[in-house]
Enzyme design. Structure first.
Site, PDB file in Angstrom:
ATOM      1  N   ASP A 183       0.813  -1.220   0.000  1.00  0.00           N
ATOM      2  CA  ASP A 183       0.000   0.000   0.000  1.00  0.00           C
ATOM      3  C   ASP A 183       0.850   1.275   0.000  1.00  0.00           C
ATOM      4  O   ASP A 183       0.662   2.163   0.845  1.00  0.00           O
ATOM      5  CB  ASP A 183      -0.914   0.029   1.253  1.00  0.00           C
ATOM      6  CG  ASP A 183      -1.737  -1.230   1.417  1.00  0.00           C
ATOM      7  OD1 ASP A 183      -2.119  -1.832   0.405  1.00  0.00           O
ATOM      8  OD2 ASP A 183      -1.998  -1.612   2.583  1.00  0.00           O
ATOM      9  N   GLU A 219     -11.431   0.036  -3.527  1.00  0.00           N
ATOM     10  CA  GLU A 219     -10.836   0.533  -2.287  1.00  0.00           C
ATOM     11  C   GLU A 219      -9.657   1.418  -2.652  1.00  0.00           C
ATOM     12  O   GLU A 219      -9.485   1.784  -3.814  1.00  0.00           O
ATOM     13  CB  GLU A 219     -10.428  -0.632  -1.368  1.00  0.00           C
ATOM     14  CG  GLU A 219      -9.486  -1.631  -2.007  1.00  0.00           C
ATOM     15  CD  GLU A 219      -9.133  -2.792  -1.093  1.00  0.00           C
ATOM     16  OE1 GLU A 219      -9.444  -2.760   0.093  1.00  0.00           O
ATOM     17  OE2 GLU A 219      -8.510  -3.752  -1.597  1.00  0.00           O
TER      18      GLU A 219
HETATM   19  O1  FUB Z   1      -3.232  -3.621   3.304  1.00  0.00           O
HETATM   20  C1  FUB Z   1      -4.536  -3.948   3.719  1.00  0.00           C
HETATM   21  C2  FUB Z   1      -5.502  -3.626   2.635  1.00  0.00           C
HETATM   22  O2  FUB Z   1      -5.211  -4.369   1.465  1.00  0.00           O
HETATM   23  C3  FUB Z   1      -5.472  -2.203   2.162  1.00  0.00           C
HETATM   24  O3  FUB Z   1      -6.014  -1.317   3.057  1.00  0.00           O
HETATM   25  C4  FUB Z   1      -6.166  -2.362   0.868  1.00  0.00           C
HETATM   26  O4  FUB Z   1      -6.098  -1.244   0.031  1.00  0.00           O
HETATM   27  C5  FUB Z   1      -5.477  -3.591   0.325  1.00  0.00           C
HETATM   28  O5  FUB Z   1      -4.258  -3.281  -0.286  1.00  0.00           O
END
Ligand code: FUB
Length: 449
Positions: A32, A208
């Protein structure tokens, strides 16, 4: 004792250098990545995946703290150590192990680090909110605020300060991807959150990780999206103002070719070039919740739309010829006779090796800096069960032959030095080709005086 260690870490006393192409950090898992340019350097704020110490997260994401990394050349990265830990955030469940995708932004000389975390007495899901930690420097020490930002249920915060000084925050929450104004103090919302409407609807696949940036007066709303019911690709919409309306434009990166379910990214301009920071599970091929961050160059079309980025192992940046050149992070390889494998499949952090096993099989590794004509030998760390010959060229396949290398028959790794027949200068694309029969495994090559 534990508190004292945390304090030392948060003031950034523990810095170490890590050197790499893709993935760019090789001594721990990272995911991320939000990249920002502060004080003339690129700072990357990733999540810090770890193998879970708690049973209920053994097959899920697990993170206990955040590190920050910086670089001036996108090749040599400094790890500034832990900047925020679940142990020192007053409102966070210290056993939550869910410090997910963060961001950091500078305003009036202060650095605001935004992160999603589980509120005390909850785990993930409805209990995740966005917190802020504040520092005077991009690498800390960061002081977490006592409470999360009210009204920010969800994950993956990202921020933008518009040209008129208004700050915005975006995140993934209930009903979709949301945005709101941030107050001048950067610590609370200044408007009701709105769902960004023009993106694919929730029943068209999960979204997301919003990342919003401005370029030439256009606002880019970019996000990971499970478009085809497989893994996340990276997509984007464009608009004329920070909260839209936006118009869907297309895709920035396709789904993972090896099945890493998440992708998560940021886009930044540094020294006149735009870069995509994203992640893949390079160091954990069998478990895609232990990820590693990567960088590739990103380009725009004349109308402002984004050209699709094809993931590479070579990544970006210039490699100094006198350092170990990991040719397994190649720019190009022949269609047959070459294979990349882990040096030790039981310890992926040892990295990769290049296996050539056919006449004319080759690897090309671009952008190696030889400086001015002082490096007159090449050292090759290789093993070969048969003995093998290599040709090394600069200038790519049809360039100048600079060395003919006889790798002795030796099943163990050994380093051998060879004189160069032509001494290269400046930045060159290296081309390494097998000459004849046999098989050879190469860990790295390095040029020396
Ligand atoms: O790293 C945990 C979660 O996985 C993140 O918040 C999302 O965007 C995905 O990458």
């Amino acid at each position: 004792m534990k508190k004292r260690i945390t304090l030392l870490l948060t003031v950034g006393l523990l810095s170490s250098a890590v050197f790499a192409q893709n993935p760019i950090i090789r001594d721990q898992f990272t995911a991320d990545p939000t990249a920002r340019v502060f004080e003339g350097k690129v700072y990357v704020y990733p999540s810090h995946d770890i193998p879970s110490p708690v049973e209920h997260l053994k097959t899920w994401f697990c993170m206990a703290d955040y590190h920050v990394f910086s670089s001036e050349n996108l090749t040599d990265w400094t790890d500034h150590g832990v900047i925020v830990s679940q142990d020192n955030i007053p409102w966070v469940n210290p056993e939550g192990y869910s410090l997910w995708a963060p961001d950091c932004i500078e305003r009036n000389g202060k650095y605001y680090f935004y992160f999603p975390a589980p509120v005390k007495d909850t785990l993930v899901g409805r209990g995740m909110m966005t917190g802020v930690a504040v520092a005077d420097k991009p690498y800390g020490p960061f002081v977490p605020q006592p409470e999360p930002i009210k009204g920010t249920y969800g994950i993956d915060p990202c921020t933008l300060i518009d040209k008129d000084g208004q700050a915005y925050i975006y995140w993934a929450g209930f009903g979709g991807l949301l945005g709101a104004k941030l107050a001048d103090n950067m610590l609370e919302l200044a408007s009701e959150p709105v769902i960004i409407q023009e993106l694919p609807a929730p029943d068209k696949g999960m979204k997301e990780g919003p990342f919003v940036f401005e370029r030439n007066g256009k606002y880019y709303f970019t996000f990971p999206w499970v478009k085809n019911n497989t893994t996340e690709l990276l997509a984007y919409a464009m608009g004329d103002s920070p909260l839209g309306p936006f118009e869907m434009k297309g895709e920035i990166m396709d789904e993972s070719s090896t099945g890493c379910w998440t992708n998560h990214h940021s886009i930044v301009e540094y020294k006149g070039q735009w870069y995509l920071f994203y992640h893949h599970n390079d160091l954990s091929p069998k478990f895609d919740k232990n990820r590693s961050i990567r960088i590739d160059s990103l380009r725009f079309n004349p109308d402002g739309t984004i050209q699709k980025v094809i993931p590479t192992l070579r990544g970006v940046g210039i490699t100094d010829a006198y350092k170990e050149i990991q040719i397994d992070r190649y720019s190009k390889i022949s269609s047959t006779g070459v294979r990349i494998d882990y040096i030790d499949t039981t310890d992926t952090f040892k990295g990769w090796k290049t296996i050539l096993n056919e006449n004319s099989a080759y690897v090309q590794y671009n952008s190696v800096n030889f400086g001015n004509d002082k490096l007159k030998t090449v050292k090759v760390n290789a093993s070969s069960s048969t003995g093998a010959k290599l040709q090394i060229h600069t200038g790519g396949q049809n360039g100048t032959l600079i060395a003919e290398v006889n790798i002795p028959k030796n099943a163990q790794w050994s380093e051998t030095i060879y004189n160069l027949s032509n001494v290269p200068t400046g930045i060159q694309d290296l081309f390494i080709m097998q000459d004849g029969a046999g098989a050879v495994e190469i860990d790295w090559i390095r040029f020396e005086q």
